[in-house]
Design a protein around this motif. Sequence first.
Motif, PDB file in Angstrom:
ATOM      1  N   ASP A  78     -21.691  -5.415  23.946  1.00  0.00           N
ATOM      2  CA  ASP A  78     -20.226  -5.515  23.871  1.00  0.00           C
ATOM      3  C   ASP A  78     -19.599  -4.924  25.134  1.00  0.00           C
ATOM      4  OD1 ASP A  78     -20.543  -6.556  21.300  1.00  0.00           O
ATOM      5  OD2 ASP A  78     -20.053  -4.664  20.299  1.00  0.00           O
ATOM      6  N   GLY A  79     -20.146  -3.799  25.574  1.00  0.00           N
ATOM      7  CA  GLY A  79     -19.629  -3.151  26.783  1.00  0.00           C
ATOM      8  C   GLY A  79     -19.800  -4.003  28.020  1.00  0.00           C
ATOM      9  N   LEU A  80     -20.942  -4.673  28.134  1.00  0.00           N
ATOM     10  CA  LEU A  80     -21.176  -5.531  29.296  1.00  0.00           C
ATOM     11  C   LEU A  80     -20.206  -6.712  29.321  1.00  0.00           C
ATOM     12  CD1 LEU A  80     -25.075  -5.570  29.427  1.00  0.00           C
ATOM     13  CD2 LEU A  80     -23.494  -4.377  30.944  1.00  0.00           C
ATOM     14  N   VAL A  81     -19.970  -7.307  28.154  1.00  0.00           N
ATOM     15  CA  VAL A  81     -18.993  -8.399  28.085  1.00  0.00           C
ATOM     16  C   VAL A  81     -17.611  -7.864  28.470  1.00  0.00           C
ATOM     17  CG1 VAL A  81     -17.819 -10.022  26.541  1.00  0.00           C
ATOM     18  CG2 VAL A  81     -20.299  -9.727  26.385  1.00  0.00           C
ATOM     19  N   ALA A  82     -17.259  -6.675  27.966  1.00  0.00           N
ATOM     20  CA  ALA A  82     -15.965  -6.068  28.299  1.00  0.00           C
ATOM     21  C   ALA A  82     -15.853  -5.833  29.803  1.00  0.00           C
ATOM     22  CB  ALA A  82     -15.776  -4.762  27.535  1.00  0.00           C
ATOM     23  N   ALA A  83     -16.936  -5.372  30.435  1.00  0.00           N
ATOM     24  CA  ALA A  83     -16.920  -5.131  31.884  1.00  0.00           C
ATOM     25  C   ALA A  83     -16.612  -6.419  32.641  1.00  0.00           C
ATOM     26  CB  ALA A  83     -18.255  -4.546  32.341  1.00  0.00           C
ATOM     27  N   ARG A  84     -17.219  -7.513  32.218  1.00  0.00           N
ATOM     28  CA  ARG A  84     -16.965  -8.808  32.859  1.00  0.00           C
ATOM     29  C   ARG A  84     -15.499  -9.199  32.721  1.00  0.00           C
ATOM     30  NH1 ARG A  84     -17.404 -13.566  30.325  1.00  0.00           N
ATOM     31  NH2 ARG A  84     -18.945 -12.786  28.846  1.00  0.00           N
ATOM     32  N   HIS A  85     -14.950  -9.055  31.508  1.00  0.00           N
ATOM     33  CA  HIS A  85     -13.537  -9.397  31.302  1.00  0.00           C
ATOM     34  C   HIS A  85     -12.622  -8.468  32.092  1.00  0.00           C
ATOM     35  CE1 HIS A  85     -13.832 -12.654  28.446  1.00  0.00           C
ATOM     36  NE2 HIS A  85     -14.736 -11.970  27.761  1.00  0.00           N
ATOM     37  N   LEU A  86     -12.946  -7.174  32.131  1.00  0.00           N
ATOM     38  CA  LEU A  86     -12.132  -6.242  32.905  1.00  0.00           C
ATOM     39  C   LEU A  86     -12.116  -6.636  34.380  1.00  0.00           C
ATOM     40  CD1 LEU A  86     -13.162  -2.905  31.173  1.00  0.00           C
ATOM     41  CD2 LEU A  86     -10.868  -3.927  31.161  1.00  0.00           C
ATOM     42  N   GLY A  87     -13.267  -7.071  34.899  1.00  0.00           N
ATOM     43  CA  GLY A  87     -13.318  -7.567  36.273  1.00  0.00           C
ATOM     44  C   GLY A  87     -12.407  -8.775  36.467  1.00  0.00           C
TER      45      GLY A  87
END
Length: 201
Positions: free
Chosen positions: A36-45
């Motif tokens: 979930d965190g990795l997906v969030a990191a992509r969206h935050l980028g």
Amino acid sequence: MELAGLACAQTLATVYKKDKFPRVLVCCGPGNQGGDGLVAARHLGMFGYDPMVWMPKRLATQCKNMEIPIIHPTNDMSPLRDALARSDVILDAIFGFSFKPPVREPFDKALSLITESGLPIVSVDIPSGWDVEKGNAAGVGLNPDVLVSLTAPKEGAREFKGRHFLGGRFVTKTMAEKFNLNLPDYPGFDQIVELPFAGED
């Protein structure tokens, strides 16, 4: 996982605007919570933030494709300490629903460093180190400023005192009726909705 990560990124972006908090350290654990965190990191980028990821050596391809820096946990805490010094806010996706104490190495040291950093923390589903049913009974968990519960708030989050969001549309009407869940309506296409403070109607 895609919807969960998007909800986490939207929550962080709602509370911590990128003009004041552009540098986000996304701390990921080895399980689904870390995903979930990795997906969030992509969206935050994609939202224009400058994320950095601290995570075990897996699922790194998407971050590399987005040119998001990755730090891998070891017993040497200096890379995490350096990353915290260069960050404005932390997205905590280390432990989730299935976590059971005690906190093992190197995550025990990481939780201490994150707490000592004084940075604002947004936790995913349940703060890392908290038991999903008993909360922070062991006293070793993070104390985030913001919590984004996925699907429904967890029993252990009853003692949480910060801003609380409900993220993702994972519960069907049939399931909500079967378990008598009183979930708020989602306004439009948003993946998140803010919940009232504990004790408020």
